[in-house]
Write a protein that holds these residues in place. Structure first.
Motif, PDB file in Angstrom:
ATOM      1  N   ASN A   1       0.847  -1.186   0.000  1.00 41.26           N
ATOM      2  CA  ASN A   1       0.000   0.000   0.000  1.00 41.26           C
ATOM      3  C   ASN A   1       0.882   1.235   0.000  1.00 41.26           C
ATOM      4  O   ASN A   1       1.984   1.206   0.519  1.00 41.26           O
ATOM      5  CB  ASN A   1      -0.885   0.025   1.251  1.00 41.26           C
ATOM      6  CG  ASN A   1      -2.122  -0.804   1.037  1.00 41.26           C
ATOM      7  OD1 ASN A   1      -2.437  -1.161  -0.091  1.00 41.26           O
ATOM      8  ND2 ASN A   1      -2.807  -1.122   2.115  1.00 41.26           N
ATOM      9  N   SER A   2       0.382   2.283  -0.547  1.00 45.16           N
ATOM     10  CA  SER A   2       1.209   3.482  -0.651  1.00 45.16           C
ATOM     11  C   SER A   2       1.607   4.016   0.727  1.00 45.16           C
ATOM     12  O   SER A   2       2.539   4.771   0.871  1.00 45.16           O
ATOM     13  CB  SER A   2       0.472   4.562  -1.429  1.00 45.16           C
ATOM     14  OG  SER A   2      -0.812   4.702  -0.895  1.00 45.16           O
ATOM     15  N   THR A   3       0.903   3.605   1.748  1.00 48.48           N
ATOM     16  CA  THR A   3       1.232   4.082   3.082  1.00 48.48           C
ATOM     17  C   THR A   3       2.444   3.366   3.680  1.00 48.48           C
ATOM     18  O   THR A   3       2.865   3.684   4.785  1.00 48.48           O
ATOM     19  CB  THR A   3       0.038   3.867   4.015  1.00 48.48           C
ATOM     20  OG1 THR A   3      -0.395   2.512   3.862  1.00 48.48           O
ATOM     21  CG2 THR A   3      -1.099   4.807   3.703  1.00 48.48           C
ATOM     22  N   GLY A   4       2.975   2.415   2.966  1.00 54.53           N
ATOM     23  CA  GLY A   4       4.128   1.687   3.485  1.00 54.53           C
ATOM     24  C   GLY A   4       3.716   0.421   4.209  1.00 54.53           C
ATOM     25  O   GLY A   4       4.496  -0.190   4.931  1.00 54.53           O
ATOM     26  N   VAL A   5       2.476   0.029   3.989  1.00 54.28           N
ATOM     27  CA  VAL A   5       1.966  -1.177   4.665  1.00 54.28           C
ATOM     28  C   VAL A   5       1.831  -2.300   3.631  1.00 54.28           C
ATOM     29  O   VAL A   5       1.411  -2.061   2.510  1.00 54.28           O
ATOM     30  CB  VAL A   5       0.579  -0.874   5.294  1.00 54.28           C
ATOM     31  CG1 VAL A   5       0.024  -2.123   5.973  1.00 54.28           C
ATOM     32  CG2 VAL A   5       0.693   0.275   6.260  1.00 54.28           C
ATOM     33  N   PHE A   6       2.223  -3.501   4.006  1.00 58.27           N
ATOM     34  CA  PHE A   6       2.047  -4.659   3.129  1.00 58.27           C
ATOM     35  C   PHE A   6       0.801  -5.424   3.570  1.00 58.27           C
ATOM     36  O   PHE A   6       0.690  -5.832   4.729  1.00 58.27           O
ATOM     37  CB  PHE A   6       3.266  -5.573   3.203  1.00 58.27           C
ATOM     38  CG  PHE A   6       4.454  -5.011   2.484  1.00 58.27           C
ATOM     39  CD1 PHE A   6       4.744  -5.386   1.190  1.00 58.27           C
ATOM     40  CD2 PHE A   6       5.288  -4.086   3.106  1.00 58.27           C
ATOM     41  CE1 PHE A   6       5.844  -4.868   0.518  1.00 58.27           C
ATOM     42  CE2 PHE A   6       6.385  -3.564   2.440  1.00 58.27           C
ATOM     43  CZ  PHE A   6       6.667  -3.948   1.141  1.00 58.27           C
ATOM     44  N   LYS A   7      -0.159  -5.573   2.654  1.00 58.62           N
ATOM     45  CA  LYS A   7      -1.406  -6.264   2.992  1.00 58.62           C
ATOM     46  C   LYS A   7      -1.351  -7.687   2.448  1.00 58.62           C
ATOM     47  O   LYS A   7      -0.964  -7.911   1.292  1.00 58.62           O
ATOM     48  CB  LYS A   7      -2.566  -5.494   2.342  1.00 58.62           C
ATOM     49  CG  LYS A   7      -3.929  -6.048   2.661  1.00 58.62           C
ATOM     50  CD  LYS A   7      -4.980  -5.329   1.823  1.00 58.62           C
ATOM     51  CE  LYS A   7      -6.246  -6.147   1.769  1.00 58.62           C
ATOM     52  NZ  LYS A   7      -7.106  -5.699   0.669  1.00 58.62           N
ATOM     53  N   LYS A   8      -1.718  -8.641   3.274  1.00 60.15           N
ATOM     54  CA  LYS A   8      -1.681 -10.039   2.849  1.00 60.15           C
ATOM     55  C   LYS A   8      -2.898 -10.333   1.977  1.00 60.15           C
ATOM     56  O   LYS A   8      -4.041 -10.136   2.402  1.00 60.15           O
ATOM     57  CB  LYS A   8      -1.658 -10.940   4.070  1.00 60.15           C
ATOM     58  CG  LYS A   8      -1.176 -12.344   3.775  1.00 60.15           C
ATOM     59  CD  LYS A   8      -0.884 -13.152   5.038  1.00 60.15           C
ATOM     60  CE  LYS A   8       0.501 -12.875   5.594  1.00 60.15           C
ATOM     61  NZ  LYS A   8       0.797 -13.675   6.793  1.00 60.15           N
ATOM     62  N   LEU A   9      -2.671 -10.781   0.733  1.00 59.73           N
ATOM     63  CA  LEU A   9      -3.782 -11.117  -0.154  1.00 59.73           C
ATOM     64  C   LEU A   9      -4.105 -12.601  -0.067  1.00 59.73           C
ATOM     65  O   LEU A   9      -5.261 -13.015  -0.151  1.00 59.73           O
ATOM     66  CB  LEU A   9      -3.443 -10.781  -1.611  1.00 59.73           C
ATOM     67  CG  LEU A   9      -3.127  -9.332  -1.966  1.00 59.73           C
ATOM     68  CD1 LEU A   9      -2.767  -9.245  -3.440  1.00 59.73           C
ATOM     69  CD2 LEU A   9      -4.316  -8.425  -1.673  1.00 59.73           C
ATOM     70  N   PHE A  10      -3.073 -13.394   0.091  1.00 52.92           N
ATOM     71  CA  PHE A  10      -3.246 -14.842   0.008  1.00 52.92           C
ATOM     72  C   PHE A  10      -2.101 -15.476   0.769  1.00 52.92           C
ATOM     73  O   PHE A  10      -0.963 -15.024   0.692  1.00 52.92           O
ATOM     74  CB  PHE A  10      -3.220 -15.269  -1.462  1.00 52.92           C
ATOM     75  CG  PHE A  10      -3.501 -16.723  -1.698  1.00 52.92           C
ATOM     76  CD1 PHE A  10      -4.795 -17.164  -1.984  1.00 52.92           C
ATOM     77  CD2 PHE A  10      -2.485 -17.676  -1.636  1.00 52.92           C
ATOM     78  CE1 PHE A  10      -5.050 -18.495  -2.218  1.00 52.92           C
ATOM     79  CE2 PHE A  10      -2.748 -19.018  -1.862  1.00 52.92           C
ATOM     80  CZ  PHE A  10      -4.045 -19.431  -2.159  1.00 52.92           C
ATOM     81  N   ASP A  11      -2.390 -16.541   1.494  1.00 53.34           N
ATOM     82  CA  ASP A  11      -1.316 -17.263   2.178  1.00 53.34           C
ATOM     83  C   ASP A  11      -1.830 -18.652   2.516  1.00 53.34           C
ATOM     84  O   ASP A  11      -2.580 -18.839   3.458  1.00 53.34           O
ATOM     85  CB  ASP A  11      -0.912 -16.504   3.454  1.00 53.34           C
ATOM     86  CG  ASP A  11       0.337 -17.110   4.094  1.00 53.34           C
ATOM     87  OD1 ASP A  11       1.033 -17.880   3.392  1.00 53.34           O
ATOM     88  OD2 ASP A  11       0.598 -16.811   5.263  1.00 53.34           O
ATOM     89  N   ASP A  12      -1.476 -19.624   1.668  1.00 55.12           N
ATOM     90  CA  ASP A  12      -2.006 -20.971   1.910  1.00 55.12           C
ATOM     91  C   ASP A  12      -1.178 -22.007   1.149  1.00 55.12           C
ATOM     92  O   ASP A  12      -0.439 -21.677   0.241  1.00 55.12           O
ATOM     93  CB  ASP A  12      -3.466 -21.026   1.432  1.00 55.12           C
ATOM     94  CG  ASP A  12      -4.261 -22.085   2.192  1.00 55.12           C
ATOM     95  OD1 ASP A  12      -3.630 -22.881   2.929  1.00 55.12           O
ATOM     96  OD2 ASP A  12      -5.486 -22.095   2.036  1.00 55.12           O
ATOM     97  N   ASN A  13      -1.361 -23.269   1.546  1.00 59.03           N
ATOM     98  CA  ASN A  13      -0.780 -24.372   0.777  1.00 59.03           C
ATOM     99  C   ASN A  13      -1.667 -24.645  -0.417  1.00 59.03           C
ATOM    100  O   ASN A  13      -2.883 -24.802  -0.244  1.00 59.03           O
ATOM    101  CB  ASN A  13      -0.718 -25.635   1.640  1.00 59.03           C
ATOM    102  CG  ASN A  13       0.381 -25.534   2.662  1.00 59.03           C
ATOM    103  OD1 ASN A  13       1.182 -24.605   2.632  1.00 59.03           O
ATOM    104  ND2 ASN A  13       0.413 -26.471   3.580  1.00 59.03           N
ATOM    105  N   ILE A  14      -1.097 -24.665  -1.627  1.00 58.82           N
ATOM    106  CA  ILE A  14      -1.972 -24.919  -2.773  1.00 58.82           C
ATOM    107  C   ILE A  14      -1.487 -26.053  -3.665  1.00 58.82           C
ATOM    108  O   ILE A  14      -2.187 -26.452  -4.579  1.00 58.82           O
ATOM    109  CB  ILE A  14      -2.185 -23.644  -3.631  1.00 58.82           C
ATOM    110  CG1 ILE A  14      -0.862 -23.031  -4.053  1.00 58.82           C
ATOM    111  CG2 ILE A  14      -3.050 -22.621  -2.919  1.00 58.82           C
ATOM    112  CD1 ILE A  14      -1.045 -22.034  -5.153  1.00 58.82           C
ATOM    113  N   THR A  15      -0.286 -26.552  -3.490  1.00 54.52           N
ATOM    114  CA  THR A  15       0.154 -27.693  -4.314  1.00 54.52           C
ATOM    115  C   THR A  15       0.720 -28.763  -3.391  1.00 54.52           C
ATOM    116  O   THR A  15       0.835 -28.573  -2.176  1.00 54.52           O
ATOM    117  CB  THR A  15       1.245 -27.297  -5.322  1.00 54.52           C
ATOM    118  OG1 THR A  15       2.370 -26.819  -4.582  1.00 54.52           O
ATOM    119  CG2 THR A  15       0.780 -26.242  -6.294  1.00 54.52           C
TER     120      THR A  15
END
Lengths: 1020, 317
Positions: A432-446
């Protein structure tokens, strides 16, 4: 005949204020650096312009001066006036000496100048204007040196008659120094004083010809360049500043930076420091310190020989000229000035743990770097640019994620989205432009380790694991929509991927795997199925394609570019109707590992690696960035910044020796005098053969030149309004030089190009005259099976690899259908065989037939869709039918080889006209009556023996006012017009093109003469 | 490119190696002689710009053939460069533009009454790629050869030299016509069709009245007729073009099979005489140990120590 355009050697260059004078062939050109305009000032010399000398006579209000333009034995004196940013030139006088003019120099009185001949004779010449007798140049004194060897180069130092010093170089590598008019043995002849003086110095300087000498009295520095590939630096020691007696030369250092002859070297003074610049036959320039240390080496003339250059100290720009007549600019400010605008910085590691280092890093944007450490911590940092000082500062690392659950295998960043992949698991973060990292996805997929991750388009991603299982993830919810299983192999994962939607809404997925195969799939969004369609095997060798780029979406065709680690750029075409993909065209590029393609202002730039350098290259700008980084097997990333002046900057980051490094370098400046307007893209070597296609329809009328040469390239060039040549396409299918070319129009907008050359190679390509796309259809090697047999039986390949010297084609319709066709390709071969290759309409080989001819064949033409006329080194014209049976008629046209041939078959009276030009300097003509029963009968024959003074290499028939004429030319550079009926010839003009290979006259009444360059004339 | 590809592409190159000639150009002189018989009954001959020596080899072979009194034969080979020795040939390392060289030749033959019967010159510069310069340099070499020939050639003698055909060749022919009764242009079959070279065969030397043999310098020449010789069409017509060598023999533009005939098997042969000291020799030596793709070799001459400097802080991989 009026000259319309000249592309020839440019040997002379002179900088004026706001303008540049160059010689192009025998013409004098003026370039305005402000308007990027080029004007042809003079075409009055017969010889090529070899030198331009200038003297400025300006004061503050008006500016003007004089120039001497010389070439071979000719000399022209001109004056110019510079008012309101406009130059006007006027010829004052023109004369010819009986020896080659090596160099020229004005004396203090600008009505006097010196000419030095190639046999060390100095002439003092006075220019006088007289109302009664007109302008004249008169030799007032003459002085020769005791040495009479032929000079290859010279340099006149001094403006005062009493204090001239001549530096000259000869073929034996000797540097000769002498002072004219200082001797004692003199004699008076009429009104001219003649003296001869002894050499002051004869210095063995090089092992080979000396090609250039420069002397700078501010540094007492002398440089010489030579055949032996070196530049040599000499200190000139004199007893006093005023005396040249007791001269001593001390060799300081030598620099070997070129791999071919060094044609010019000059000393430049930058803020009191001496540098030297050299240019060479190898198309490179080198910039040297005065102790022969190399500061820069760069290819600047696209492979053409560089003859000369000038340095503009105000703009720190080098202007070079070369064998293709191009004037090209290179800014060297960052090399010779200490305030360099290349910045490099190493990023501090201060707040990382001991033994922790950045393992992977990417730019999020030009001021933020995100990385992963060897301890699997995700970190980022800000990059602060200080523009005026060209410095960069890197802030301390911020830790984003303390989570160390899995080892990162893939780390990709695009559009502020960070993808981290590892064993089974994928994490996506958005900055994000504010310097924050937003988690979109975090999972086991394969089930296995993820090996690749590709950004497709908006929120579409493709991942692939170690077993070759691919998932296409899309949508706001980031769901896996498509499952694809790649063929099993050692490393079955993807190297690049592209999702394409056709105009009729078909969806395709194109992927490349590490085997180098390109695989096309169809995505069915309704059923969620992904269907395999087609494969191109091993397109980019091992390791596969590094990227795909959608180039053009047409209704029925989709064009995609790809590249890899094989030094070539490929154009692929997906046919929407048949759901197939084909390799359309291959373009070799001088970047061994191509990694990315970016586009600015319609220029395509390739990013990649050459040896241990990171490079940025484009067809139009050549190499614009070269950064030593240690090679391509490392984590690297780039970002492009544009500043207020529309200057593009490249930021490069890479990790080397566990350290993160950041470089910033000017990519190129679009507002500077770019080469776009002025540069021609003509062949860098001799053009051997050319064909003109005239387009004359309601939409447009244009001449299209299809040419091929010793640079192994076929070029398609359009003659634009205002007589500019604009390149439309290039074809790189040949591996050796090209001599044979046949262009066959098959549809109003389509031509087939048949070409042949060295290494027994025959290529066929299709050109679209509207879009100028070329499709490579076939590359065929003659006689291949037989040669393979050889290899098995013997240690040597016994049979020669033949060269194709000429070709022609008969196209036949089968079964009275326009669609069902076949092609008979007739080839002249250097191994003494006439060959015919029989192709189907889809270019499958039906048969290859050879006829033993007995000498090297040089010319071939077909006529009446049934017969073949040939000529060879024996000077005879022979005839065959399309079955390769020889007809019982032989015409003896020349004593030795037939270098040019044209035929004209008049189907009204069944008369065949043949005209040939020979190595024996003559032009020969025959006319033959082709009778109904296939019997040939000679009607008339004549030979013109003395129309040329060297071998005749070009002839062509033309009808003019219902009379048959022919034009001929040859190595004597004269163009003759031959009246066939009257059997007469007359010289109509002289061309500046040397080593002429042929001429073409199109329906637009333009005459194209080609060889070392091209010259276009408008016929009356 | 295989080791044998030049043997296939260039039949005369291969034949030269197989027959022991130092260069393929030997065949050119042999083919010119076939047509013009310039070597017939010659005992005193000069080869100018002789290195590497293939034309001298032809002289040395043919002039001693079928002869009992070998001591009568005198062959002089002149060149600036050193040349490997040849039997029956006197070598003179000298400059053909120097009068002293002319005098040395005359002295060797035994004075003014025993001048050369034949002067040949196959010298050529390394071409620069600019045809006008190449043609000019070649014409100057020919004029230098002609100058020394006017000193050393006996009346009635012959002169053969290489020319580059181009836009100014007519002027040269006219200049030669001043000194010789008959001038022909010869193109031997062993000279490639694509090559700009040809040979002038000048027969029956006759020094014009009042001409004092001298070194011709185009600018300061007292003999204006040489400078002013024009390329008029009258002069052109007098110069016949003669194709030499049997055209049914080998074609220099044709690629041949290595098995020229059924009976003999092909064996690869090395060249008889490699170039002695080409200009690029030094750099090739240096490039054996390093690459200059992104860097250069700097030699400081004070201490003659070789240091390799890189283009920019170029750390290796």
């Amino acid at each position: 005949m009026e000259t319309v355009l000249t592309i020839a050697d440019s040997i002379a260059i002179k900088l004026l204020r706001g303008a540049i004078l160059t010689g192009v062939g025998n013409e004098l050109h003026l370039y305005s650096s402000k308007t990027c305009n080029r004007t042809v000032l003079a075409q009055r010399l017969r010889a090529k312009v070899h030198g331009i000398t200038e003297v400025s006579l300006g004061n503050i209000e008006t500016e003007g001066g004089k120039i001497i333009v010389h070439g071979e034995k000719e000399c022209m004196l001109m004056e110019y006036d510079y008012t309101d940013n406009e130059y006007t030139f006027r010829e004052l006088n023109r004369f010819q000496l009986s020896d080659w003019i090596s160099s020229a120099s004005f004396l203090q009185d600008s009505n006097e100048f010196m000419l030095l001949t190639a046999h060390s004779v100095v002439l003092r010449i006075l220019y006088e204007e007289s109302k009664d007798r007109g302008n004249s140049c008169r030799i007032i004194s003459m002085c020769s040196s005791s040495d009479k060897s032929t000079l290859y180069c010279s340099h006149i130092h001094g403006r005062s008659f009493d204090d001239l010093v001549i530096f000259a170089g000869n073929a034996f590598g000797e540097l000769l120094i002498w002072q004219p008019f200082k001797g004692n043995s003199s004699s008076h002849k009429i009104d001219c004083k003649t003296t001869q003086v002894e050499l002051m110095c004869r210095q063995p300087a090089h092992n080979g010809v000396i090609f250039s000498i420069d002397y700078n009295d501010e540094f007492d520095l002398l440089t010489t360049t030579s055949d032996d590939r070196s530049i040599r630096f000499w200190k000139v020691e004199r007893k006093t500043n005023h005396s040249w007696s007791e001269l001593k030369l001390n060799v300081l250092a030598s620099g070997y930076g070129h791999i071919a002859r060094v044609f010019k070297g000059k000393i430049i003074n930058c803020d009191g420091t001496a540098f030297a610049v050299t240019v060479s036959e190898d198309s490179h320039t080198c910039i040297w310190s005065s102790s022969a240390e190399l500061l820069l080496k760069k290819r600047i003339q696209f492979g053409a020989v560089i003859w000369n250059f000038e340095y503009d100290s105000e703009t720190n720009t080098l202007y070079s000229v070369g064998s293709t007549g191009n004037l090209l600019a290179l800014n060297i400010e960052n090399i010779i000035k200490s305030n360099t605008n290349t910045t490099s910085s190493m990023v501090a590691m201060s707040n990382l743990e001991p033994k922790e280092y950045v393992a992977k890093a990417k730019f999020i944007d030009h001021s933020i770097i995100v990385g992963i450490t060897n301890k699997n911590r995700l970190i980022y940092s800000f990059l602060h640019n200080n523009e005026p000082k060209f410095t960069q500062k890197v802030g301390s690392w911020q830790i984003i994620d303390q989570h160390k659950a899995f080892k990162c295998t893939v780390f990709e960043v695009q559009d502020k989205i960070v993808a981290i992949c590892g064993y089974k698991r994928l994490t996506l973060l958005k900055y994000n432009s504010t310097g924050v990292f937003k988690k979109l996805f975090d999972d086991n997929i394969t089930d296995g380790v993820i090996r690749s991750f590709h950004f497709l388009d908006n929120n579409d991603f493709l991942i692939s694991d170690e077993d070759g299982k691919c998932l296409l993830i899309e949508g706001e919810d980031l769901k896996a929509r498509f499952y694809i299983s790649l063929p099993h192999c050692k490393e079955p994962w993807t190297t690049s991927a592209l999702r394409i939607k056709s105009k009729n809404s078909k969806e395709y997925l194109l992927i490349s795997n590490r085997m180098g195969n390109i695989i096309l799939f169809r995505l069915n969004c309704v059923s969620g199925e992904c269907n395999y369609l087609h494969t191109i095997r091993q397109l980019h060798g091992a390791l596969g394609a590094t990227f795909f780029r959608l180039q053009e979406l047409q209704n029925d065709n989709i064009f995609v570019q790809s590249a890899g680690h094989d030094g070539s750029l490929r154009l692929l075409c997906i046919n929407v109707d048949s759901d197939t993909i084909s390799a359309y065209q291959r373009t070799p590029v001088p970047v061994t590992w191509v990694e990315h393609l970016i586009v600015f202002e319609n220029y395509e730039f390739l990013l990649g690696f050459n040896d241990n350098h990171f490079v940025v290259w484009s067809q139009e700008h050549d190499f614009s960035v070269q950064i030593p980084c240690g090679g391509g097997h490392r984590c690297w990333h780039y970002s492009i910044i544009s500043d207020d002046n529309n200057t593009k900057w490249l930021q490069l980051l890479f990790i080397k020796n566990k350290q993160l490094r950041v470089y910033k370098q000017k990519l190129f400046n679009l507002t500077a005098l770019t080469t776009k307007q002025l540069r021609n893209q003509w062949h860098t070597r001799s053009c051997n053969i050319m064909s003109v296609v005239e387009i004359n329809n309601t939409e447009t009328s244009a001449s299209i030149l299809i040419s091929a040469g010793d640079d192994n390239v076929i070029k398609v060039t359009k003659l634009m309004p205002r007589n500019r040549l604009s390149q439309c396409a290039e074809l790189h299918s040949h591996i050796s030089n090209i001599r044979a070319l046949k262009v066959l129009q098959v549809k109003p907008n389509k031509v087939l190009i048949f070409s042949g050359g060295g290494r027994a190679q025959l290529c066929i390509a299709q050109l679209n005259l509207k879009s100028f796309r070329i499709q490579e259809l076939l590359s065929y090697t003659l006689n291949k099976t037989e040669r393979n047999k050889d290899e098995r039986l013997n240690s040597y390949k016994i049979n020669p690899e033949t060269r194709i010297m000429a070709c022609d084609v008969i196209k036949r319709n089968l079964n009275h259908s326009l669609e069902d066709v076949e092609y008979l390709v007739f080839l002249c071969c250097s191994d003494g065989f006439l060959r015919k290759v029989h192709f189907t309409g889809t270019f499958e080989v039906v048969a290859e037939v050879a006829f033993h001819y007995g000498c090297c064949l040089l010319q071939i033409r077909t006529f009446g869709n049934a017969y073949v006329v040939t000529a060879g080194t024996d000077g005879k014209i022979r005839f065959f039918n399309s079955n390769m049976s020889e007809l019982p008629i032989i015409l003896a046209h020349h004593g030795s080889g037939v270098n040019a041939m044209d035929i004209f078959y008049d189907s009204n009276d069944n008369c065949l006209h043949i005209i040939t030009g020979g190595d024996d300097q003559s032009v020969s003509y025959s006319s033959i009556l082709v009778q109904e029963n296939g019997v040939f009968q000679i009607k008339s024959k004549f030979e013109l023996e003395n129309v040329h003074s060297a071998q005749v290499t070009a002839v062509q028939f033309i009808f003019y006012h219902k009379t048959l004429y022919a034009y001929s030319s040859g190595l004597d550079q004269n163009i003759n017009k031959i009246n066939v009926q009257k059997q007469t010839a007359s010289i109509i003009c002289h061309t500046t093109i040397s080593d002429i290979k042929g001429l073409c006259i199109g329906s637009s009444k333009r005459c194209f003469i080609y060889g070392c360059g091209i010259q276009i004339f408008q016929l009356e | 490119m295989g080791k044998t590809s030049k043997d296939k592409r260039d039949i005369y190159y291969r034949l030269a190696k197989e027959e022991g000639w130092r260069a393929r150009s030997a065949f050119k002189l042999l083919q010119i002689d076939e047509k013009f018989h310039i070597l017939k009954d010659v005992t005193r001959a000069v080869d100018l710009c002789a290195a590497p020596g293939s034309w001298t080899q032809v002289l040395s072979k043919r002039l001693y053939e079928n002869r009992t009194n070998n001591e009568e034969v005198k062959i002089i080979a002149v060149d600036l460069q050193a040349m490997a020795p040849l039997p029956g040939v006197t070598q003179l390392q000298g400059d053909i533009t120097k009068l002293s060289t002319a005098q040395a030749i005359i002295d060797h033959f035994g004075g003014e009454s025993q001048k050369a019967q034949l002067v040949i010159c196959d010298g050529a510069p390394d071409v620069t790629g600019l045809h006008d310069i190449d043609e000019y340099i070649q014409s100057q070499l020919l004029l230098a050869a002609l100058s020394i020939t006017t000193h050393v050639l006996m009346t009635g003698g012959n002169f053969v030299a290489k020319i580059f055909r181009g836009k100014d060749t007519n002027l040269l022919y006219s200049q030669l016509r001043i000194f010789f009764e008959k001038v022909s242009i010869a193109k031997p079959a062993s000279s490639r069709n694509s090559s700009i070279e040809a040979f002038v065969v000048c027969q029956n030397y006759r020094c014009p009245d009042g001409y004092i043999p001298q070194m011709i310098n185009p600018m300061i020449d007292d003999v204006q007729m040489i400078v002013n010789a024009t390329d008029s069409s009258v002069n052109q017509k007098l110069i016949p073009f003669v194709v030499c060598g049997d055209l049914r023999g080998f074609d220099s533009d044709m690629s041949y099979s290595l098995n020229l005939n059924e009976d003999s098997e092909y064996t690869y042969k090395e060249v008889v005489q490699k170039p002695i000291s080409p200009a690029y020799k030094e750099i090739l030596e240096k490039l054996k140990n390093c690459s200059i793709k992104h860097s250069a070799i700097t030699i400081k001459h004070e201490d003659e120590a070789v240091t390799t400097e890189s283009a920019s802080n170029d750390d290796s991989k």
